[in-house]
Design a protein around this motif. Sequence first.
Motif, mmCIF file in Angstrom:
data_model
loop_
_atom_site.group_PDB
_atom_site.id
_atom_site.type_symbol
_atom_site.label_atom_id
_atom_site.label_comp_id
_atom_site.label_asym_id
_atom_site.label_seq_id
_atom_site.Cartn_x
_atom_site.Cartn_y
_atom_site.Cartn_z
ATOM 1 N N LYS A 282 -32.868 -11.334 11.164
ATOM 2 C CA LYS A 282 -32.861 -10.902 9.764
ATOM 3 C C LYS A 282 -31.879 -9.756 9.552
ATOM 4 C CE LYS A 282 -36.566 -7.436 9.985
ATOM 5 N NZ LYS A 282 -37.784 -6.908 9.340
ATOM 6 N N GLU A 283 -31.661 -8.945 10.601
ATOM 7 C CA GLU A 283 -30.734 -7.820 10.487
ATOM 8 C C GLU A 283 -29.296 -8.270 10.316
ATOM 9 O OE1 GLU A 283 -34.372 -6.726 12.725
ATOM 10 O OE2 GLU A 283 -32.843 -8.268 13.045
ATOM 11 N N MET A 284 -29.020 -9.535 10.644
ATOM 12 C CA MET A 284 -27.665 -10.067 10.517
ATOM 13 C C MET A 284 -27.427 -10.766 9.185
ATOM 14 S SD MET A 284 -25.868 -9.146 13.048
ATOM 15 C CE MET A 284 -24.450 -10.214 12.745
ATOM 16 N N LEU A 285 -28.436 -10.840 8.334
ATOM 17 C CA LEU A 285 -28.224 -11.438 7.017
ATOM 18 C C LEU A 285 -27.228 -10.578 6.248
ATOM 19 C CD1 LEU A 285 -31.858 -12.455 6.005
ATOM 20 C CD2 LEU A 285 -30.048 -13.912 6.946
ATOM 21 N N PRO A 286 -26.246 -11.204 5.594
ATOM 22 C CA PRO A 286 -25.195 -10.419 4.944
ATOM 23 C C PRO A 286 -25.669 -9.759 3.662
ATOM 24 C CG PRO A 286 -24.857 -12.754 4.530
ATOM 25 C CD PRO A 286 -25.997 -12.656 5.507
ATOM 26 N N VAL A 287 -25.242 -8.523 3.462
ATOM 27 C CA VAL A 287 -25.397 -7.828 2.186
ATOM 28 C C VAL A 287 -23.975 -7.673 1.663
ATOM 29 C CG1 VAL A 287 -26.247 -5.769 1.019
ATOM 30 C CG2 VAL A 287 -27.462 -6.671 3.007
ATOM 31 N N VAL A 288 -23.611 -8.534 0.753
ATOM 32 C CA VAL A 288 -22.236 -8.779 0.307
ATOM 33 C C VAL A 288 -21.460 -9.355 1.495
ATOM 34 C CG1 VAL A 288 -20.222 -7.901 -0.933
ATOM 35 C CG2 VAL A 288 -22.466 -6.901 -1.376
ATOM 36 N N ASP A 289 -20.670 -8.562 2.214
ATOM 37 C CA ASP A 289 -19.871 -9.143 3.293
ATOM 38 C C ASP A 289 -20.059 -8.424 4.629
ATOM 39 O OD1 ASP A 289 -18.643 -6.812 2.586
ATOM 40 O OD2 ASP A 289 -16.682 -7.679 2.131
ATOM 41 N N LYS A 290 -21.144 -7.651 4.752
ATOM 42 C CA LYS A 290 -21.477 -7.007 6.017
ATOM 43 C C LYS A 290 -22.940 -7.283 6.322
ATOM 44 C CE LYS A 290 -20.322 -2.721 5.132
ATOM 45 N NZ LYS A 290 -19.994 -1.275 5.234
ATOM 46 N N PRO A 291 -23.283 -7.482 7.597
ATOM 47 C CA PRO A 291 -24.703 -7.625 7.909
ATOM 48 C C PRO A 291 -25.445 -6.332 7.627
ATOM 49 C CG PRO A 291 -23.415 -7.455 9.920
ATOM 50 C CD PRO A 291 -22.435 -7.574 8.803
ATOM 51 N N ALA A 292 -26.718 -6.458 7.249
ATOM 52 C CA ALA A 292 -27.504 -5.292 6.878
ATOM 53 C C ALA A 292 -27.507 -4.236 7.976
ATOM 54 C CB ALA A 292 -28.941 -5.718 6.553
ATOM 55 N N ILE A 293 -27.545 -4.666 9.224
ATOM 56 C CA ILE A 293 -27.643 -3.712 10.327
ATOM 57 C C ILE A 293 -26.412 -2.820 10.423
ATOM 58 C CG2 ILE A 293 -26.638 -5.247 12.064
ATOM 59 C CD1 ILE A 293 -29.682 -2.922 12.545
ATOM 60 N N GLN A 294 -25.248 -3.295 9.984
ATOM 61 C CA GLN A 294 -24.053 -2.465 10.074
ATOM 62 C C GLN A 294 -24.127 -1.288 9.117
ATOM 63 O OE1 GLN A 294 -20.264 -4.474 10.351
ATOM 64 N NE2 GLN A 294 -19.139 -2.698 9.592
ATOM 65 N N TYR A 295 -24.703 -1.493 7.932
ATOM 66 C CA TYR A 295 -24.889 -0.375 7.008
ATOM 67 C C TYR A 295 -25.728 0.724 7.655
ATOM 68 C CZ TYR A 295 -23.334 -3.369 3.084
ATOM 69 O OH TYR A 295 -22.622 -4.176 2.231
ATOM 70 N N VAL A 296 -26.756 0.317 8.418
ATOM 71 C CA VAL A 296 -27.664 1.285 9.029
ATOM 72 C C VAL A 296 -26.943 2.074 10.124
ATOM 73 C CG1 VAL A 296 -29.854 1.557 10.235
ATOM 74 C CG2 VAL A 296 -29.617 -0.194 8.478
ATOM 75 N N VAL A 297 -26.174 1.385 10.958
ATOM 76 C CA VAL A 297 -25.431 2.078 12.009
ATOM 77 C C VAL A 297 -24.394 3.019 11.392
ATOM 78 C CG1 VAL A 297 -23.874 1.785 13.980
ATOM 79 C CG2 VAL A 297 -25.821 0.243 13.687
ATOM 80 N N GLU A 298 -23.733 2.576 10.340
ATOM 81 C CA GLU A 298 -22.756 3.437 9.664
ATOM 82 C C GLU A 298 -23.419 4.700 9.124
ATOM 83 O OE1 GLU A 298 -19.646 -0.041 8.100
ATOM 84 O OE2 GLU A 298 -21.143 0.810 6.743
ATOM 85 N N GLU A 299 -24.635 4.576 8.624
ATOM 86 C CA GLU A 299 -25.352 5.748 8.113
ATOM 87 C C GLU A 299 -25.642 6.744 9.233
ATOM 88 O OE1 GLU A 299 -29.662 6.917 6.123
ATOM 89 O OE2 GLU A 299 -29.104 4.809 6.352
ATOM 90 N N ALA A 300 -26.075 6.224 10.387
ATOM 91 C CA ALA A 300 -26.351 7.103 11.525
ATOM 92 C C ALA A 300 -25.093 7.848 11.946
ATOM 93 C CB ALA A 300 -26.904 6.286 12.693
ATOM 94 N N VAL A 301 -23.987 7.138 12.037
ATOM 95 C CA VAL A 301 -22.725 7.750 12.457
ATOM 96 C C VAL A 301 -22.273 8.797 11.449
ATOM 97 C CG1 VAL A 301 -20.286 7.288 12.904
ATOM 98 C CG2 VAL A 301 -22.039 5.746 13.818
ATOM 99 N N ALA A 302 -22.429 8.507 10.164
ATOM 100 C CA ALA A 302 -22.030 9.465 9.129
ATOM 101 C C ALA A 302 -22.827 10.760 9.220
ATOM 102 C CB ALA A 302 -22.198 8.837 7.745
ATOM 103 N N ALA A 303 -24.046 10.677 9.759
ATOM 104 C CA ALA A 303 -24.877 11.874 9.922
ATOM 105 C C ALA A 303 -24.630 12.572 11.251
ATOM 106 C CB ALA A 303 -26.357 11.499 9.798
ATOM 107 N N GLY A 304 -23.648 12.089 12.023
ATOM 108 C CA GLY A 304 -23.299 12.724 13.281
ATOM 109 C C GLY A 304 -24.016 12.171 14.495
ATOM 110 N N LEU A 305 -24.693 11.024 14.340
ATOM 111 C CA LEU A 305 -25.449 10.424 15.438
ATOM 112 C C LEU A 305 -24.665 9.233 15.980
ATOM 113 C CD1 LEU A 305 -28.962 10.480 13.714
ATOM 114 C CD2 LEU A 305 -27.762 12.323 14.869
#
Length: 300
Positions: free
Chosen positions: A31-54
């Motif tokens: 389910k984490e690989m289902l696309p949200v527009v043109d990226k899988p949902a899980i990539q948004y989550v990883v990007e958020e972690a990285v943006a916070a310095g993690l």
Amino acid sequence: MTQSNPRISKAVIPAAGLGTRFLPATKATPKEMLPVVDKPAIQYVVEEAVAAGLSDVLMITGRNKRPLEDHFDRNYELESALTRKGDAERLRKVQESSDLATMHYVRQGDPRGLGHAVLCAAPHVGDQPFAVLLGDDLIDPRDPLLARMVEVQEREGGSVVALMEVPRELIHQYGCVAVEPTVEGDVMRITGLVEKPEPADAPSNLAIIGRYVLDPAVFEILRRTEPGRGDEIQLTDALQLLAEDEKTGGPVHGVVFKGRRYDTGDRSDYLRAIVRLACEREDLGPEFRTWLRSYVTEEM
């Protein structure tokens, strides 16, 4: 007196769920690989972690989750094909996911709830505070919730959870907290937590959403926590014990989030998230909004 706590660098993303609400799409696709527009949902989550310095990310996976690992790995054949075609833009997008963070994976062999999934991270996390991000909640990057939570934890110690006001009649869908205000308007001291209470029994309308910054003391509590609601080991129950006894792992605070959150946890909200994000995209938004207005006014 302001205290100094260890800098947080590790994020844990539980991703072992079966995604039964999205069957049959999730029969063979996580389910984490289902696309949200043109990226899988899980990539948004990883990007958020990285943006916070993690930049150190541990994903808790299970059977049939191999596509998650493949997505954040290099695909040399695809990259080579795009290079030969001179398609620099698509090449950049393909490489973006593999360059995001240092990724680690561990399997949750016996899925027994969120608390059990977090406990699977103990050997990797060690004795340092860490963040937990659930993939069902996508937080808009323009509203940096996780960075604010990290800031509060590094100053106050203990654990921090993300809170959002919801209509009281919906509080039974969430974990819920009892709070005391602090001198900061968006920060609450949590005195009690309960998992999915009936509206009449809820201590507030503040719901726990899928972001946590946790003291490592939570691991020992989770090891002793008996299965609770749904016969699962509930992270909420462990946080309740931390809130009751601050000597164990510091206080528990909540950050009240009033920004943009996209709930992809069920089919209707998943579709709304796609529409909202597509409308806000510079490359897709203008044309899509025009079509959407036409569809709503002429065909519905």
